[in-house]
Motif scaffolding. Structure first.
Motif, PDB file in Angstrom:
ATOM      1  N   ILE A 250       0.833  -1.192   0.000  1.00 48.40           N
ATOM      2  CA  ILE A 250       0.000   0.000   0.000  1.00 48.40           C
ATOM      3  C   ILE A 250       0.871   1.247   0.000  1.00 48.40           C
ATOM      4  CG2 ILE A 250      -1.721   1.336   1.259  1.00 48.40           C
ATOM      5  CD1 ILE A 250      -2.865  -1.236   0.159  1.00 48.40           C
ATOM      6  N   GLY A 251       0.517   2.169  -0.851  1.00 50.48           N
ATOM      7  CA  GLY A 251       1.244   3.433  -0.914  1.00 50.48           C
ATOM      8  C   GLY A 251       0.322   4.606  -0.658  1.00 50.48           C
TER       9      GLY A 251
ATOM     10  N   TRP B 275      -6.906   2.469  -6.698  1.00 49.89           N
ATOM     11  CA  TRP B 275      -6.724   3.784  -6.092  1.00 49.89           C
ATOM     12  C   TRP B 275      -8.000   4.219  -5.382  1.00 49.89           C
ATOM     13  CZ3 TRP B 275      -2.169   6.694  -6.604  1.00 49.89           C
ATOM     14  CH2 TRP B 275      -1.199   6.145  -7.447  1.00 49.89           C
ATOM     15  N   GLY B 276      -7.815   4.950  -4.307  1.00 50.69           N
ATOM     16  CA  GLY B 276      -8.955   5.563  -3.648  1.00 50.69           C
ATOM     17  C   GLY B 276      -9.252   6.920  -4.251  1.00 50.69           C
ATOM     18  N   GLN B 277     -10.272   7.565  -3.711  1.00 50.51           N
ATOM     19  CA  GLN B 277     -10.709   8.870  -4.219  1.00 50.51           C
ATOM     20  C   GLN B 277      -9.982  10.027  -3.556  1.00 50.51           C
ATOM     21  OE1 GLN B 277     -12.996   9.332  -6.821  1.00 50.51           O
ATOM     22  NE2 GLN B 277     -12.519   7.145  -6.994  1.00 50.51           N
ATOM     23  N   GLY B 278      -9.367   9.776  -2.441  1.00 48.64           N
ATOM     24  CA  GLY B 278      -8.570  10.824  -1.808  1.00 48.64           C
ATOM     25  C   GLY B 278      -9.267  11.485  -0.638  1.00 48.64           C
ATOM     26  N   THR B 279      -8.461  12.046   0.247  1.00 48.93           N
ATOM     27  CA  THR B 279      -8.964  12.836   1.368  1.00 48.93           C
ATOM     28  C   THR B 279      -8.103  14.094   1.463  1.00 48.93           C
ATOM     29  OG1 THR B 279      -9.536  12.784   3.733  1.00 48.93           O
ATOM     30  CG2 THR B 279      -7.521  11.620   3.094  1.00 48.93           C
TER      31      THR B 279
ATOM     32  N   ALA C  32      -2.539  19.051   0.531  1.00 47.55           N
ATOM     33  CA  ALA C  32      -2.723  18.300  -0.709  1.00 47.55           C
ATOM     34  C   ALA C  32      -3.907  17.357  -0.554  1.00 47.55           C
ATOM     35  CB  ALA C  32      -1.468  17.497  -1.048  1.00 47.55           C
ATOM     36  N   LEU C  33      -4.279  16.764  -1.670  1.00 42.61           N
ATOM     37  CA  LEU C  33      -5.223  15.647  -1.657  1.00 42.61           C
ATOM     38  C   LEU C  33      -4.401  14.376  -1.507  1.00 42.61           C
ATOM     39  CD1 LEU C  33      -8.242  14.953  -1.970  1.00 42.61           C
ATOM     40  CD2 LEU C  33      -7.818  14.668  -4.408  1.00 42.61           C
ATOM     41  N   TYR C  34      -4.692  13.606  -0.479  1.00 39.87           N
ATOM     42  CA  TYR C  34      -3.932  12.403  -0.174  1.00 39.87           C
ATOM     43  C   TYR C  34      -4.697  11.172  -0.648  1.00 39.87           C
ATOM     44  CZ  TYR C  34      -0.505  14.932   2.578  1.00 39.87           C
ATOM     45  OH  TYR C  34       0.517  15.780   2.973  1.00 39.87           O
ATOM     46  N   TYR C  35      -4.006  10.344  -1.427  1.00 40.41           N
ATOM     47  CA  TYR C  35      -4.590   9.120  -1.976  1.00 40.41           C
ATOM     48  C   TYR C  35      -3.837   7.905  -1.442  1.00 40.41           C
ATOM     49  CZ  TYR C  35      -6.052  12.206  -5.852  1.00 40.41           C
ATOM     50  OH  TYR C  35      -6.571  13.208  -6.621  1.00 40.41           O
ATOM     51  N   CYS C  36      -4.558   6.794  -1.292  1.00 45.08           N
ATOM     52  CA  CYS C  36      -3.868   5.533  -1.085  1.00 45.08           C
ATOM     53  C   CYS C  36      -4.074   4.665  -2.324  1.00 45.08           C
ATOM     54  CB  CYS C  36      -4.348   4.820   0.175  1.00 45.08           C
ATOM     55  SG  CYS C  36      -6.092   4.354   0.205  1.00 45.08           S
ATOM     56  N   ALA C  37      -3.146   3.751  -2.519  1.00 46.89           N
ATOM     57  CA  ALA C  37      -3.194   2.862  -3.672  1.00 46.89           C
ATOM     58  C   ALA C  37      -2.667   1.499  -3.265  1.00 46.89           C
ATOM     59  CB  ALA C  37      -2.368   3.435  -4.819  1.00 46.89           C
TER      60      ALA C  37
END
Length: 117
Positions: free
Chosen positions: A34-35, A107-111, A92-97
């Motif tokens: 996971i990144g 990928w997620g949509q971000g928080t 920033a908008l933080y995403y996980c992948a």
């Protein structure tokens, strides 16, 4: 189908802390590295941190080293990024992948994380 949902973003003052989480569903978390990535307006997406599947190898970008900590809970299917000593430039908008092999495929949509006084 694998889904990733981020949570925990928000507004924080410089020097403050936030914890963002990535919940994985549709598959077992221990099948994936996971990144965490982030993208600020007008800037390229940046890799922030990652953790591999079982060995708990971790990586941090130089810009966050010593301030951020990534962890995973394979029982709860969740990866958490603890962010301390936040700076304006962390906004920033933080995403996980999730990466089943060597490529991030899901990928997620971000928080949104906003650091502001």
């Amino acid at each position: 189908q694998v889904q990733l949902v981020e949570s925990g973003g928000g507004l924080v003052q410089p020097g403050g802390s936030l914890r963002v989480s990535c919940a994985v569903s549709g598959s077992s978390l221990d099948d994936y590295a996971i990144g965490w990535f982030r993208q600020a307006p007008g800037k390229d997406r940046e890799g922030v941190s990652c953790i591999n599947r079982r060995d708990k190898y971790t990586y941090y970008a130089d810009s966050v080293k010593g301030r951020f900590a990534i962890s995973r809970d394979n029982v709860k299917n969740t990866v958490t990024l603890q962010m301390n000593s936040l700076k304006f430039e962390d906004t920033a908008l933080y995403y996980c992948a999730a990466a089943p092999t060597n490529t991030y495929e899901y990928w997620g949509q971000g928080t949104q994380v906003t650091v502001s006084s």
